[in-house]
Write an enzyme that holds these catalytic residues in place. Structure first.
Site, PDB file in Angstrom:
ATOM      1  N   ASP A 146       0.833  -1.194   0.000  1.00 53.55           N
ATOM      2  CA  ASP A 146       0.000   0.000   0.000  1.00 53.55           C
ATOM      3  C   ASP A 146       0.876   1.256   0.000  1.00 53.55           C
ATOM      4  O   ASP A 146       1.878   1.322   0.725  1.00 53.55           O
ATOM      5  CB  ASP A 146      -0.883  -0.019   1.263  1.00 53.55           C
ATOM      6  CG  ASP A 146      -1.941   1.060   1.254  1.00 53.55           C
ATOM      7  OD1 ASP A 146      -2.765   1.049   0.324  1.00 53.55           O
ATOM      8  OD2 ASP A 146      -1.942   1.908   2.162  1.00 53.55           O
ATOM      9  N   GLU A 201      14.870 -15.206  -0.043  1.00 53.90           N
ATOM     10  CA  GLU A 201      15.357 -16.278   0.843  1.00 53.90           C
ATOM     11  C   GLU A 201      14.338 -17.405   0.982  1.00 53.90           C
ATOM     12  O   GLU A 201      14.652 -18.468   1.502  1.00 53.90           O
ATOM     13  CB  GLU A 201      15.634 -15.713   2.248  1.00 53.90           C
ATOM     14  CG  GLU A 201      16.933 -14.955   2.344  1.00 53.90           C
ATOM     15  CD  GLU A 201      17.001 -14.132   3.630  1.00 53.90           C
ATOM     16  OE1 GLU A 201      16.261 -14.441   4.584  1.00 53.90           O
ATOM     17  OE2 GLU A 201      17.800 -13.178   3.647  1.00 53.90           O
TER      18      GLU A 201
END
Ligand code: TEU
Length: 519
Positions: free
Chosen positions: A190, A245
């Site tokens: 956002d 990751e």
């Protein structure tokens, strides 16, 4: 990508507001529609001053929507059906009821004060600078019991975070991990261009004229110092490393609410966000030159940045595109024409719940309006409620399969006839057209590269060929009110936004305001 506005998607418990169990119940519908992924708007604990975009706890589901276990079950079911799920993250501001802000305003010596932006006012009882809130009025409010002002680029219930404090970035990294560990496939960010403000909080320059943004807001200041600062790009570099990751594919799409796509392009790429919404495209009128300019620029800029383009026509903040394009059968037909073109382009089309049945902007009467924009603008704007009305799933009034209670916003006036179950049963419905197009898109372009060859048409036509594994596809869109012809070698109409497309003897005839794919 399909956007679920949770409050209005499906209510499982009769309180008139959609919820997590409701989403789970309707996942088979989304899988059958043929979308790949779902973005769910904020469902975190929130006092709902901005309907969830004011987060009081980033790691909890608001009781209105269920609990974390309901989220987990929904996610598991989505994955079982082959749907990815991305969640909305709100890093520019918290809710004023977030513990951090509560502590900041109750204890003048608290370290939490430095997580927000508190400043002394200017002499004469003036706020610290001239910035205005996106929702109207000054961007500063005097703290309840102290002597300073705090910054809020949106509602006063949404205090802006201080991203110059490294603790804020650490906290958000941990919030991202919390959801990634639960198995989400990514995030919609956002106000992704927000976060950092000018270090000295300098006044924004005054614009020459009044600018109307997306039809709902009035901006007389150029937002030069209040967002889009270079430092924010470093945050997304960090976040990208965190996502990378994790096993599998995880993605981030930024709500970079800037119209200049050259500036938006800085936010995406292999070491930044995966995607950013193309709001310039959403602002296109139904004109070949506007649409083609925004498509060409979108492809070029995202290509240079190394990110897939996005194609947005509607969302929970914008006037629905069937209405923007003229409303009624004509607005919907124009919407289908643009959608069909978008579905032939490389990148990600974003579908907003309801557009698949041709939902139009609803005229919500003043006494039922909920949008904080409406309250803060003293009625000068109608706000965003008209694109947020509940999904009509079936023809039965009063709840239309959405709720057994009183819906938080009224239904569209045509809900008894324009609803999911009616349209599923009607082979000629817009919903079944969307289903066909999504399937055809997948079958045709899965594994396709981005190469497009533009064809010269007249100024009312957009036409290109796209290379696909099964052979080239021609996509042609006629935006004029007259039928148009063009010379083509293709003979087979694969799909069209309206009936009446003909391809014979080397000539393609496109009816007015129609798009078609040919092979
Ligand atoms: O929107 C950010 C934003 O800039 C929009 O408010 C936009 O300017 C406006 O809606 C256009 O009409 C995001 C969310 O999408 C919105 O729903 C939130 O209200 C806002 O952030 C604050 O979190």
């Amino acid at each position: 990508m399909y956007q679920v506005y949770i409050r209005s998607f499906m209510d499982s418990d009769g309180d008139g507001v959609g919820d997590m169990v409701g989403i789970r119940q309707r996942l088979p519908y989304l899988a059958d529609l043929g979308v790949d992924a779902v973005w769910i708007t904020p469902f975190y604990r929130s006092p709902m001053a901005d309907h969830g975009y004011d987060v009081a706890d980033y790691r909890e589901v608001d009781p209105l929507f269920g609990g974390l276990d309901d989220f987990d079950r929904m996610l598991e079911e989505a994955h079982r059906l082959g749907l990815r799920v991305i969640v909305d993250i709100v890093p520019n501001h918290t809710s004023s009821e977030h513990d951090w802000f509560q502590e900041a305003i109750s204890d003048p010596g608290s370290m939490m004060r430095d997580r927000f932006i508190f400043r002394d006012g200017r002499p004469g009882g003036q706020p610290p600078n001239n910035w205005t809130s996106v929702f109207g009025g000054p961007a500063w409010t005097r703290e309840p019991n102290g002597s300073q002002y705090y910054l809020h680029l949106f509602a006063p219930e949404q205090p802006d975070l201080n991203w110059r404090n490294p603790v804020v970035n650490e906290e958000f990294a941990s919030i991202l991990r919390f959801w990634l560990d639960r198995g989400v496939d990514g995030f919609r960010i956002d106000v992704a261009h927000g976060l950092f403000k000018d270090a000295e909080l300098r006044d924004n320059p005054v614009r020459d004229g009044l600018t109307v943004v997306a039809g709902t807001q009035y901006h007389s200041l150029e937002e030069k110092h209040s967002w889009d600062q270079p430092e924010v790009l470093e945050v997304y570099r960090d976040w990208r490393r965190h996502l990378d990751e994790y096993p599998g594919e995880r993605m981030m799409v930024g709500e970079v609410f800037l119209f200049d796509q050259r500036r938006v392009a800085r936010y995406v790429g292999p070491e930044r966000l995966h995607q950013a919404f193309n709001f310039a495209f959403a602002g296109s009128r139904f004109r070949a030159d506007h649409l083609q300019y925004n498509v060409v620029e979108g492809l070029r800029l995202m290509g240079e940045a190394g990110a897939p383009p996005t194609w947005v026509l509607s969302n929970h903040d914008l006037t629905r595109h069937a209405t923007r394009f003229g409303g009624g059968a004509r607005g919907r037909a124009r919407g289908r024409a643009v959608t069909l073109m978008v579905m032939a382009l490389p990148g990600s089309p974003y579908i907003y719940q309801g557009e698949e049945i041709g939902a139009e902007q609803v005229d919500v009467p003043p006494e039922r309006r909920q949008d904080p924009i409406f309250a803060r603008s003293e009625g000068a704007v109608v706000g965003r409620d008209g694109c947020r009305t509940p999904m009509p799933w079936s023809p039965e009034a009063p709840g239309f399969g959405f709720t057994t209670g009183k819906p938080w916003l009224p239904f569209a006036p045509d809900a008894a006839t324009r609803n999911i179950s009616r349209q599923l049963a009607d082979p000629a419905s817009q919903l079944n057209w969307y289903r066909r197009v999504l399937r055809l898109r997948r079958e045709t372009f899965a594994g396709a590269q981005g190469e497009l060859a533009w064809l010269d048409g007249d100024r009312h036509l957009i036409a290109f060929r796209r290379r696909a594994p099964g052979g080239e596809v021609l996509c042609a869109l006629n935006t004029s009110r007259q039928a148009r012809r063009m010379t083509v070698r293709e003979t087979r109409v694969l799909v069209s936004s309206k009936p009446g497309v003909e391809a014979a003897g080397g000539t393609l005839t496109l009816p007015p305001e129609t798009c078609a794919w040919l092979s």
